[in-house]
Design a protein around this motif. Structure first.
Motif, mmCIF file in Angstrom:
data_model
loop_
_atom_site.group_PDB
_atom_site.id
_atom_site.type_symbol
_atom_site.label_atom_id
_atom_site.label_comp_id
_atom_site.label_asym_id
_atom_site.label_seq_id
_atom_site.Cartn_x
_atom_site.Cartn_y
_atom_site.Cartn_z
ATOM 1 N N ALA A 5 -15.517 -9.837 15.560
ATOM 2 C CA ALA A 5 -16.090 -10.262 16.193
ATOM 3 C C ALA A 5 -17.794 -10.950 15.757
ATOM 4 C CB ALA A 5 -16.906 -8.405 16.613
ATOM 5 N N GLN A 6 -18.179 -10.473 14.192
ATOM 6 C CA GLN A 6 -19.042 -10.816 13.399
ATOM 7 C C GLN A 6 -19.298 -12.114 13.502
ATOM 8 O OE1 GLN A 6 -18.827 -7.087 10.232
ATOM 9 N NE2 GLN A 6 -21.225 -7.989 10.611
ATOM 10 N N TYR A 7 -17.578 -12.401 12.717
ATOM 11 C CA TYR A 7 -17.359 -14.323 12.571
ATOM 12 C C TYR A 7 -17.492 -15.113 13.653
ATOM 13 C CZ TYR A 7 -15.809 -13.007 7.532
ATOM 14 O OH TYR A 7 -16.016 -13.396 5.904
ATOM 15 N N ILE A 8 -17.115 -14.203 14.927
ATOM 16 C CA ILE A 8 -17.486 -15.136 16.156
ATOM 17 C C ILE A 8 -19.126 -15.393 16.378
ATOM 18 C CG2 ILE A 8 -17.696 -14.966 18.790
ATOM 19 C CD1 ILE A 8 -14.668 -13.937 18.114
ATOM 20 N N PHE A 9 -20.058 -14.431 15.638
ATOM 21 C CA PHE A 9 -21.255 -14.864 16.494
ATOM 22 C C PHE A 9 -21.930 -15.105 15.055
ATOM 23 C CE2 PHE A 9 -21.201 -11.293 19.382
ATOM 24 C CZ PHE A 9 -21.765 -11.536 20.179
ATOM 25 N N CYS A 10 -21.335 -15.349 14.209
ATOM 26 C CA CYS A 10 -22.249 -16.248 12.892
ATOM 27 C C CYS A 10 -21.065 -17.974 13.569
ATOM 28 C CB CYS A 10 -20.451 -16.605 12.064
ATOM 29 S SG CYS A 10 -21.340 -14.846 10.271
#
Length: 444
Positions: free
Chosen positions: A127-132
């Motif tokens: 999820a964090q990488y998607i928001f990156c």
């Protein structure tokens, strides 16, 4: 012994290479003048932007891997969309740990996709990488808008857009829906600048369906429709916006229309005083008082009326310049170039100003709401008559206010002082009064 023909050809190619031309090319892009231009000249923003985007990719990966994730709303988001996945379409029955679902249908669909991509919301790292990715796309959209307007020097954009801890946190450490809505909004503004009004309207409506704060841009957008497209064109664009809202909300409207409308577009919702960033200097009983909310709405409307002539002047001039561009282009040869980018300022200024007015008059600002106007601040400040030093000071004060946790009497009061100062500067420097239309469109 016969000469090696292959070797001879190779030597000939080496000898024919124009080393002098390479030296000139390298000197052009490595000299002091070019370096300074990438910092101070708006025309060179594309070079600065490329470097910054690479740096931001590295920085965001570092943040994801080294800075501790803190849960706030992600689990609640996943619980809300999980109810829809399980077949519940009644908005009054959709809840999470933080309360009922209060966002429109676009939020449900986007976070449902995220639900599946992140193993039912349990894989936080993915999820964090998607928001990156969302963060980089947002910056790309912002850089393109600033490049198109050609007004703000790259160093101001670098300082403001790429140095905020709070903004990085909102994206990759908190994964709120606010940055998702703003990403789609900035995509729509890029489409409007390119003259792709229908695509822009679809994206704008999609952004509204993720979070309702996007409507703060709508007064200026409505005027842009009227002056650039006429009444018939405006009706067409409004129909596109309304149709998408209806289509996205249809499953919920058919199940319980009142619950959907009240839940996702509740303008009377009372916020918690403990989270307010902008009204901490008020007593709590005043903060929650409905008459105070009505007063803020009246002030909001009055400020929009105060800036109405500014919006009208900018957008009429923008429509005229676009018409001139349309008439001139067919007469140009393919080798000729026409630069009408600076006219984009006349579209962007009303949109960003209308949003700032809405933010300044908000009943409450929570920390994630900073993203609502953060990336517009350099442009707005460079439209004021203040010196560059004061513009940077204002940006620093706003960042300080939003990073004071919990907010204090002084931080919230300071935030209002800066908001009022920016609005005053925009009004004082408005086209036709403080400066001319030419001043608004020329590069600085």
């Amino acid at each position: 012994m016969a000469p090696n023909k292959k070797s001879s050809l190779s030597d000939k190619k080496v000898q024919s290479f124009d080393w002098k031309q390479l030296k000139i090319l390298l000197s052009k892009y490595c000299n002091k003048t070019f370096f300074l231009s990438t910092i101070f000249d708006p025309k060179y923003l594309r070079f600065s932007a490329c470097i910054l985007l690479v740096a931001e990719i590295v920085l965001n990966i570092f943040v994801v891997n080294k800075v501790k994730y803190t849960e706030i709303d992600w689990i609640a988001y996943m619980q809300e969309v999980e109810g829809v996945i399980n077949g519940t379409l009644d908005y009054s029955q959709l809840k999470g740990d933080t309360g009922p679902l209060v966002y429109p249908a676009g939020f449900v669909y986007i976070y449902t996709v995220l639900y599946y991509l992140t193993e039912s919301g349990t894989n936080i790292r993915i999820a964090q990488y998607i928001f990156c990715v969302f963060y980089i796309l947002t910056l790309t959209c912002i850089f393109r808008i600033y490049h198109k307007t050609g007004k703000v020097p790259p160093y101001a954009i670098i300082i403001s857009c790429c140095t905020s801890y709070r903004i990085h946190s909102i994206f990759v450490l908190r994964m709120f829906n606010d940055p998702v809505a703003m990403l789609i909004l900035y995509l729509s503004i890029n489409m409007f600048i390119d003259g792709r009004w229908s695509i822009g309207s679809l994206l704008f409506s999609l952004a509204v369906s993720v979070k309702m704060n996007i409507l703060l841009f709508s007064p200026a957008l409505l005027l842009a429709y009227l002056y650039c497209l006429g009444l018939i064109g405006t009706i067409k664009q409004l129909s596109i916006c309304a149709s998408l809202q209806l289509l996205l909300g249809l499953p919920f409207l058919l199940t319980n229309p009142w619950a959907y409308l009240k839940g996702s577009f509740d303008i009377g919702r009372v916020f918690l005083f403990e989270w307010t960033v902008n009204w901490r200097f008020l007593p709590e009983d005043v903060f929650v008082n409905r008459y105070f909310h009505i007063l803020l709405l009246i002030v909001h409307i009055l400020l929009l009326l105060l800036f109405f002539d500014t919006f009208k002047t900018c957008l009429k001039s923008y429509a005229n310049l676009k018409q001139i561009e349309k008439e001139i282009k067919p007469q140009l040869r393919k080798t000729d170039k026409i630069d009408m980018n600076s006219s984009s300022q006349l579209l962007v200024l009303p949109l960003f100003t209308a949003n700032l007015i809405g933010v300044a008059c908000s009943r409450s600002l929570h920390y994630q709401f900073y993203i609502w106007y953060f990336h517009t601040l350099p442009y707005l400040l460079w439209c004021t008559p203040y010196t560059n030093v004061w513009r940077l000071i204002y940006m620093g004060l706003i960042e300080l206010c939003w990073n004071t946790y919990p907010s204090t009497f002084w931080s919230s009061a300071c935030l209002h002082v800066v908001h009022v100062s920016i609005l005053y500067g925009l009004y004082k420097n408005r086209p036709g009064k403080g400066c001319s239309i030419h001043d608004q469109t020329k590069e600085k």
